[in-house]
Design an enzyme around this catalytic site. Structure first.
Site, mmCIF file in Angstrom:
data_model
loop_
_atom_site.group_PDB
_atom_site.id
_atom_site.type_symbol
_atom_site.label_atom_id
_atom_site.label_comp_id
_atom_site.label_asym_id
_atom_site.label_seq_id
_atom_site.Cartn_x
_atom_site.Cartn_y
_atom_site.Cartn_z
ATOM 1 N N HIS A 80 -1.352 7.243 -3.340
ATOM 2 C CA HIS A 80 -0.628 8.394 -2.776
ATOM 3 C C HIS A 80 -1.119 8.701 -1.364
ATOM 4 C CE1 HIS A 80 -0.076 9.919 -7.195
ATOM 5 N NE2 HIS A 80 0.496 8.744 -6.967
ATOM 6 N N HIS A 267 1.866 -0.885 -10.169
ATOM 7 C CA HIS A 267 0.762 -1.252 -9.291
ATOM 8 C C HIS A 267 0.353 -2.717 -9.428
ATOM 9 C CE1 HIS A 267 0.329 2.848 -8.040
ATOM 10 N NE2 HIS A 267 0.110 3.257 -9.274
#
Length: 296
Positions: A80, A267
């Site tokens: 993030h 991911h």
């Protein structure tokens, strides 16, 4: 905004919070750094540092974690913040942490972006670099995949498919294109991480999501969204997956000129894609902004 030269933050930025996986409090500082430094994390409690680069990704289970020596995690949940640095066009910064995980804040990149915008950025006299995709690269895992292919700007699309029926009522696809004036900040920055409540106990047993709650994540049960305030976007799950993907892509060490396509990916495949790309140097070239400024 000066898109020609490399940028860093104008002053130290301080953020305090807890890690969504560790549940531990952590203080973080985003500090200015010189041209060609890149993004580097410094653990002040262990005096260990690690460059924010895909070659240093050591774990991708529910988040992206980095290690300087590839034996133990130095810093986790970097995606993030990496997205926030990408969207604010920060090329160089030193990220100081007194713990092992970036504070999650509200589960999106909003607080990081707001802090950087408030503090401001400064430009160097050194040209910005871009990774320009010249040949397509694709990686797959069962029915999930990610692709990077040539494009004159930056384009990203994502298809969110999930086995759980609780996600069925929500939109599954979104595409954003810099050449069509997409406002990535407005479209993605506030999209929060999410998960099903039934999976929380299992995640806790493996040391994940220990700090997860409805202030930093979207929770879902059989009745739907558990958060009292509801969703920020009808397709917030798709948007957060795109935010994650951009943060993982920025671990290439520079922004991408190309098109990213994700299908059911996360991911693991994001990291595998960037590593595979770097293993095929004929699939990309490094260019200065003189080439790319008009494209983005």
């Amino acid at each position: 905004m000066d898109r020609v030269n490399q940028k860093t933050v104008a002053d130290d930025i301080y953020i305090v919070g807890k890690g969504v996986h560790s549940g531990k409090s952590c203080a973080m500082a985003i500090r200015p750094a010189g041209a060609n430094t890149g993004i580097r994390f410094l653990r002040t409690d262990t005096n260990r540092s690690v460059k924010a680069h895909t070659s240093n990704v050591i774990d991708t289970q529910l988040s992206t974690s980095l290690s300087g020596n590839h034996s133990e995690v130095d810093v986790s949940t970097v995606e993030h913040l990496m997205y926030a640095l990408w969207v604010t066009e920060i090329d160089n910064a030193l990220i100081s942490l007194n713990g092992g995980e970036v504070p999650v804040q509200d589960g999106s990149a909003l607080s990081y972006v707001e802090a950087i915008r408030k503090t401001g950025v400064v430009s160097s006299h050194v040209p910005r670099k871009w990774l320009r995709v010249t040949q397509a690269t694709k990686v797959t895992s069962e029915d999930a995949y990610t692709i990077l292919k040539p494009y004159d700007g930056f384009k990203i699309s994502y298809t969110f498919e999930h086995d759980s029926p609780v996600f069925d009522p929500f939109p599954k696809y979104l595409e954003l294109d810099s050449l069509r004036s997409a406002d990535f900040d407005a479209e993605l920055t506030g999209a929060r991480t999410f998960g099903e409540f039934k999976d929380l106990a299992m995640a806790n047993r493996i040391g994940k999501c220990l700090g997860s709650d409805l202030t930093n994540s979207i929770g879902l049960d059989d009745a739907g969204v558990m958060n009292e305030e509801g969703l920020r976007f009808e397709d917030e799950f798709v948007r957060h997956k795109m935010l994650d993907a951009i943060g993982d892509l920025y671990l290439l060490g520079m922004p991408v000129l190309g098109e990213f396509v994700g299908y059911r990916s996360g991911h693991h495949l994001n990291s595998l894609l960037t590593k595979t790309l770097l293993d095929h140097p004929h699939h990309f070239e490094i260019v200065n902004t003189e080439f790319s400024a008009a494209a983005v």
